[in-house]
Design a protein around this motif. Structure first.
Motif, PDB file in Angstrom:
ATOM      1  N   TYR A 103     131.947 -56.821  54.332  1.00 44.83           N
ATOM      2  CA  TYR A 103     131.169 -56.048  53.795  1.00 44.83           C
ATOM      3  C   TYR A 103     131.225 -55.648  52.083  1.00 44.83           C
ATOM      4  O   TYR A 103     131.009 -55.313  51.530  1.00 44.83           O
ATOM      5  N   ALA A 104     133.224 -55.843  51.757  1.00 42.31           N
ATOM      6  CA  ALA A 104     133.255 -55.719  50.936  1.00 42.31           C
ATOM      7  C   ALA A 104     133.425 -56.672  50.199  1.00 42.31           C
ATOM      8  O   ALA A 104     133.591 -56.241  49.210  1.00 42.31           O
ATOM      9  N   ARG A 105     133.658 -57.950  50.662  1.00 39.79           N
ATOM     10  CA  ARG A 105     133.544 -59.077  49.801  1.00 39.79           C
ATOM     11  C   ARG A 105     132.261 -58.965  48.864  1.00 39.79           C
ATOM     12  O   ARG A 105     131.162 -59.113  48.191  1.00 39.79           O
ATOM     13  N   ARG A 106     130.406 -58.029  50.260  1.00 39.85           N
ATOM     14  CA  ARG A 106     128.885 -58.146  49.489  1.00 39.85           C
ATOM     15  C   ARG A 106     129.197 -56.968  48.646  1.00 39.85           C
ATOM     16  O   ARG A 106     128.218 -57.416  47.366  1.00 39.85           O
ATOM     17  N   ALA A 107     129.741 -55.845  48.403  1.00 37.16           N
ATOM     18  CA  ALA A 107     130.100 -54.888  47.492  1.00 37.16           C
ATOM     19  C   ALA A 107     130.810 -55.685  46.029  1.00 37.16           C
ATOM     20  O   ALA A 107     129.701 -55.471  45.016  1.00 37.16           O
ATOM     21  N   ALA A 108     131.974 -56.699  46.101  1.00 33.71           N
ATOM     22  CA  ALA A 108     132.108 -56.624  45.376  1.00 33.71           C
ATOM     23  C   ALA A 108     131.308 -57.697  44.430  1.00 33.71           C
ATOM     24  O   ALA A 108     130.741 -57.821  43.001  1.00 33.71           O
ATOM     25  N   ALA A 109     130.152 -58.702  45.299  1.00 35.60           N
ATOM     26  CA  ALA A 109     129.858 -59.577  44.835  1.00 35.60           C
ATOM     27  C   ALA A 109     128.390 -58.906  44.184  1.00 35.60           C
ATOM     28  O   ALA A 109     128.134 -59.348  43.123  1.00 35.60           O
ATOM     29  N   VAL A 110     128.116 -57.699  44.174  1.00 31.45           N
ATOM     30  CA  VAL A 110     127.208 -56.898  43.804  1.00 31.45           C
ATOM     31  C   VAL A 110     127.837 -56.396  42.574  1.00 31.45           C
ATOM     32  O   VAL A 110     126.885 -56.291  41.796  1.00 31.45           O
ATOM     33  N   ALA A 111     128.453 -55.636  42.796  1.00 36.19           N
ATOM     34  CA  ALA A 111     129.262 -54.961  41.118  1.00 36.19           C
ATOM     35  C   ALA A 111     128.809 -55.792  40.284  1.00 36.19           C
ATOM     36  O   ALA A 111     129.738 -56.800  40.218  1.00 36.19           O
ATOM     37  N   HIS A 112     128.811 -55.031  39.114  1.00 36.58           N
ATOM     38  CA  HIS A 112     129.132 -55.637  38.100  1.00 36.58           C
ATOM     39  C   HIS A 112     130.071 -55.359  37.075  1.00 36.58           C
ATOM     40  O   HIS A 112     129.870 -53.762  36.370  1.00 36.58           O
ATOM     41  N   PRO A 113     131.115 -55.999  35.970  1.00 36.31           N
ATOM     42  CA  PRO A 113     131.809 -55.345  35.464  1.00 36.31           C
ATOM     43  C   PRO A 113     131.701 -54.065  33.859  1.00 36.31           C
ATOM     44  O   PRO A 113     132.714 -53.059  33.684  1.00 36.31           O
ATOM     45  N   GLU A 114     129.857 -54.191  34.104  1.00 30.84           N
ATOM     46  CA  GLU A 114     129.648 -53.111  32.759  1.00 30.84           C
ATOM     47  C   GLU A 114     129.120 -51.394  33.976  1.00 30.84           C
ATOM     48  O   GLU A 114     129.625 -50.897  32.763  1.00 30.84           O
ATOM     49  N   GLU A 115     129.366 -52.257  34.793  1.00 37.24           N
ATOM     50  CA  GLU A 115     129.408 -50.568  35.897  1.00 37.24           C
ATOM     51  C   GLU A 115     130.887 -50.377  36.030  1.00 37.24           C
ATOM     52  O   GLU A 115     130.932 -50.560  36.969  1.00 37.24           O
ATOM     53  N   ILE A 116     131.681 -50.116  35.763  1.00 37.85           N
ATOM     54  CA  ILE A 116     132.889 -49.932  35.454  1.00 37.85           C
ATOM     55  C   ILE A 116     133.564 -49.657  36.746  1.00 37.85           C
ATOM     56  O   ILE A 116     134.615 -49.809  37.251  1.00 37.85           O
ATOM     57  N   GLN A 117     133.407 -48.395  37.240  1.00 36.72           N
ATOM     58  CA  GLN A 117     134.082 -47.568  38.199  1.00 36.72           C
ATOM     59  C   GLN A 117     133.235 -48.440  39.542  1.00 36.72           C
ATOM     60  O   GLN A 117     134.304 -48.488  40.355  1.00 36.72           O
ATOM     61  N   SER A 118     132.301 -48.104  39.619  1.00 34.61           N
ATOM     62  CA  SER A 118     131.516 -49.416  40.807  1.00 34.61           C
ATOM     63  C   SER A 118     132.525 -50.629  41.309  1.00 34.61           C
ATOM     64  O   SER A 118     132.681 -50.969  41.409  1.00 34.61           O
ATOM     65  N   PHE A 119     132.108 -51.020  39.999  1.00 35.75           N
ATOM     66  CA  PHE A 119     133.181 -52.369  39.969  1.00 35.75           C
ATOM     67  C   PHE A 119     134.167 -52.530  40.050  1.00 35.75           C
ATOM     68  O   PHE A 119     134.811 -53.443  41.242  1.00 35.75           O
ATOM     69  N   TRP A 120     135.316 -51.770  39.606  1.00 32.40           N
ATOM     70  CA  TRP A 120     136.709 -51.438  40.127  1.00 32.40           C
ATOM     71  C   TRP A 120     137.054 -50.722  41.688  1.00 32.40           C
ATOM     72  O   TRP A 120     138.050 -51.479  42.457  1.00 32.40           O
TER      73      TRP A 120
END
Length: 159
Positions: A103-120
């Motif tokens: 599930y962590a991989r799924r979250a990271a795959a969706v997260a985009h660098p433009e949304e810096i907080q959720s991405f990191w």
């Protein structure tokens, strides 16, 4: 329902998960009654996370898994990141790191660098679980790829 959900967030932040749960349950109820599929799922993720905070981890996991089909509808990236990240945390709490890593991989795959907080946040959770399951070298590779993704995004912004 927005206000009720936010009251739940306030209770959660001041460390009163029992009170928060009451608000989140009411927000979900109001959202479903209004057929507001854009908002009740966020309240449901908050409700499920609060169940985990109250030690009801298996119930939290079931609630989160039930929400996956809703979260995977188009245009729900923020909900997906929140849901998958919370699900990873609950599974890790239940000492199921392999499932948590998925599930962590799924979250990271969706997260985009433009949304810096959720991405990191998503990438750091991925690195932590990767270290637990696959070792330090694999975790370093996750962090290296995270930096590369961020650098590529910075380059795209400048051009």
């Amino acid at each position: 329902m927005f206000l009720v959900n936010n009251l739940g967030k306030l209770e959660y932040q001041v460390k009163d998960p029992a009170a928060a749960l009451v608000y989140f349950e009411r927000a979900v109820e109001l959202g479903r009654a209004a057929n507001d599929s854009g908002y009740w799922p966020r309240a449901e993720v908050n409700r499920a996370a609060t169940l985990g905070e109250l030690g009801r981890n298996e119930e939290a996991v079931r609630a989160m898994r039930a929400l996956i089909p809703v979260a995977e509808r188009p245009g729900r990236a923020a909900l997906q990141i929140q849901l998958y990240s919370n699900l990873a945390a609950e599974l890790d709490e239940l000492d199921r790191p392999g499932e948590a890593l998925g599930y962590a991989r799924r979250a990271a795959a969706v997260a985009h660098p433009e949304e810096i907080q959720s991405f990191w946040n998503a990438r750091l959770a991925l690195a932590r679980l990767t270290r637990r399951v696959e070792g330090a070298a694999a975790a370093v590779a996750v962090l290296d790829s995270t930096k590369a993704l961020e650098d590529r995004q910075d380059l795209n912004r400048r051009t």
